[in-house]
Design a protein around this motif. Structure first.
Motif, short mmCIF file in Angstrom:
data_model
loop_
_atom_site.label_atom_id
_atom_site.label_comp_id
_atom_site.label_asym_id
_atom_site.label_seq_id
_atom_site.Cartn_x
_atom_site.Cartn_y
_atom_site.Cartn_z
N ALA A 1 77.96 111.48 -24.28
CA ALA A 1 76.58 111.06 -24.05
C ALA A 1 76.03 111.65 -22.76
O ALA A 1 74.87 112.10 -22.70
N GLY A 2 76.86 111.68 -21.71
CA GLY A 2 76.42 112.23 -20.44
C GLY A 2 76.11 113.71 -20.53
O GLY A 2 75.13 114.20 -19.95
N MET A 3 76.94 114.48 -21.24
CA MET A 3 76.71 115.91 -21.38
C MET A 3 75.43 116.20 -22.16
O MET A 3 74.68 117.13 -21.83
N ILE A 4 75.18 115.43 -23.20
CA ILE A 4 73.94 115.60 -23.94
C ILE A 4 72.74 115.31 -23.05
O ILE A 4 71.74 116.03 -23.07
N LEU A 5 72.84 114.24 -22.25
CA LEU A 5 71.76 113.88 -21.35
C LEU A 5 71.54 114.97 -20.30
O LEU A 5 70.38 115.33 -20.01
N VAL A 6 72.61 115.52 -19.74
CA VAL A 6 72.48 116.58 -18.74
C VAL A 6 71.81 117.82 -19.35
O VAL A 6 70.94 118.44 -18.74
N GLY A 7 72.22 118.18 -20.57
CA GLY A 7 71.59 119.32 -21.22
C GLY A 7 70.11 119.12 -21.42
O GLY A 7 69.31 120.07 -21.27
N TRP A 8 69.72 117.91 -21.76
CA TRP A 8 68.29 117.62 -21.94
C TRP A 8 67.55 117.67 -20.61
O TRP A 8 66.50 118.30 -20.50
N LEU A 9 68.10 117.02 -19.60
CA LEU A 9 67.43 116.98 -18.30
C LEU A 9 67.27 118.38 -17.71
O LEU A 9 66.28 118.64 -17.01
N ASN A 10 68.19 119.27 -17.97
CA ASN A 10 68.14 120.60 -17.40
C ASN A 10 66.92 121.38 -17.85
O ASN A 10 66.42 122.26 -17.13
N HIS A 11 66.42 121.09 -19.06
CA HIS A 11 65.27 121.83 -19.58
C HIS A 11 64.08 120.94 -19.93
O HIS A 11 63.07 121.44 -20.44
N ALA A 12 64.17 119.65 -19.64
CA ALA A 12 63.10 118.74 -20.03
C ALA A 12 61.77 119.08 -19.36
O ALA A 12 60.70 118.89 -19.96
N ALA A 13 61.82 119.58 -18.13
CA ALA A 13 60.59 119.87 -17.39
C ALA A 13 60.12 121.31 -17.55
O ALA A 13 59.14 121.70 -16.93
N THR A 14 60.81 122.10 -18.35
CA THR A 14 60.41 123.48 -18.58
C THR A 14 59.47 123.56 -19.78
O THR A 14 59.18 122.55 -20.44
N ARG A 15 59.00 124.77 -20.08
CA ARG A 15 58.13 124.94 -21.23
C ARG A 15 58.87 124.73 -22.54
O ARG A 15 58.25 124.58 -23.59
N ARG A 16 60.18 124.70 -22.49
CA ARG A 16 61.00 124.41 -23.67
C ARG A 16 61.38 122.93 -23.72
O ARG A 16 62.31 122.55 -24.41
N GLY A 17 60.66 122.11 -22.97
CA GLY A 17 61.00 120.70 -22.88
C GLY A 17 60.97 119.97 -24.21
O GLY A 17 61.84 119.14 -24.51
N MET A 18 59.96 120.24 -25.04
CA MET A 18 59.87 119.57 -26.34
C MET A 18 61.04 119.97 -27.23
O MET A 18 61.63 119.13 -27.92
N ALA A 19 61.39 121.26 -27.22
CA ALA A 19 62.53 121.73 -28.01
C ALA A 19 63.81 121.10 -27.50
O ALA A 19 64.68 120.67 -28.28
#
Length: 283
Positions: A127-145
């Motif tokens: 769960a933590g790794m999935i969350l980290v992967g999301w947080l790493n790109h959540a604020a980029t232009r690929r955030g929705m993806a």
């Protein structure tokens, strides 16, 4: 082949295609290994979805855990993308995948027909790794993806997080999650770069979108630290170079050289040239 299996295989092939596109666009950078991990996860997704309908629950649970183990590898690979340790970091990524998948191997070899016994610590780790992967790109232009991919991963990993019960492994929920992951991965891979930016800002934008917030914030921190020491009136913000009081973008030669020195730990000169930063001779 059942419809759910066919759609699941299509989702896996979409992930593989997205990984290949991503590897081509990231060529010359240390983000390429993350793309190969994504391709491996796509193959695992196709295999898992193909075998899910009517599968033995124990075998299905083992394949699911192996898929989850590979699925967290791309995000983990990016976290160690700085040269020169990026090559050795892939061994750490592989070790993490093996550790996560170890209960599946144990169940298949020692207790055939039963599902893996996943320790709580591994459930938290996934769960933590999935969350980290999301947080790493959540604020980029690929955030929705990134959000769609993380949501799909959580659904696929749900049996790992709450205890294995894969009687519904071939169900519509898992196939829908796989399709969400596949479509979102392809969207992220083909997302066009920002246009009309100054050279340094264009390269910075491409770097941020490729490596995510973890490395982008680290590079910006180092640039600002050097800038304060040298009395520069400019800083590197999330969106690019700007005046310290919030002014416009900068093409300052010193900031270019510093930016080049820092990001060359991740990308080649050819990569920078493709993303808007001309060779030093043209500064």
């Amino acid at each position: 082949m059942e419809t759910t299996a066919l759609l699941g295989v299509a989702a896996g092939l979409l992930v593989v295609g997205a990984a290949l596109v991503g590897a081509w666009r990231a060529r010359g950078s240390t983000a390429v290994p993350a793309c190969w991990w994504a391709a491996a996860a796509g193959v695992a997704l196709a295999i898992e979805r193909f075998n899910a309908p009517g599968a033995d629950p124990g075998a299905a649970a083992c394949r699911r855990l192996a898929l989850v183990a590979l699925g967290v590898c791309p995000a983990l690979s990016l976290l160690g993308a700085k040269r020169p340790q990026h090559g050795g970091w892939q061994a750490i990524v592989a070790t993490a995948a093996i550790v996560i998948a170890l209960p599946a191997a144990t169940a298949a070899l020692v207790r055939p027909g039963t599902g893996p016994d996943v320790p709580v610590v591994l459930r938290v780790l996934v769960a933590g790794m999935i969350l980290v992967g999301w947080l790493n790109h959540a604020a980029t232009r690929r955030g929705m993806a990134a959000t769609a991919i993380a949501g799909g991963q959580l659904l696929v990993a749900l049996p790992c997080l709450v205890g294995f019960d894969d009687r519904g492994a071939g169900g519509q929920r898992d196939t829908a999650a796989a399709l969400v992951i596949g479509v979102a991965a392809m969207a992220a891979a083909v997302w066009p770069p920002r246009r009309g930016l100054q050279p340094v800002d264009a390269a910075w934008s491409a770097f941020r979108e490729t490596f995510g917030a973890a490395w982008a914030l680290r590079v910006a921190e180092r640039v600002d630290a050097v800038g304060r020491e040298r009395g520069w009136s400019r800083r590197l913000g999330w969106r690019g170079w700007e005046m310290a009081d919030g002014g416009g973008p900068s093409d300052d030669a010193d900031s270019r050289r510093l930016f080049m020195a820092l990001v060359r730990r991740f990308v080649s000169a050819g990569w920078l040239s493709r993303h808007g930063l001309p060779p030093r001779s043209r500064w």
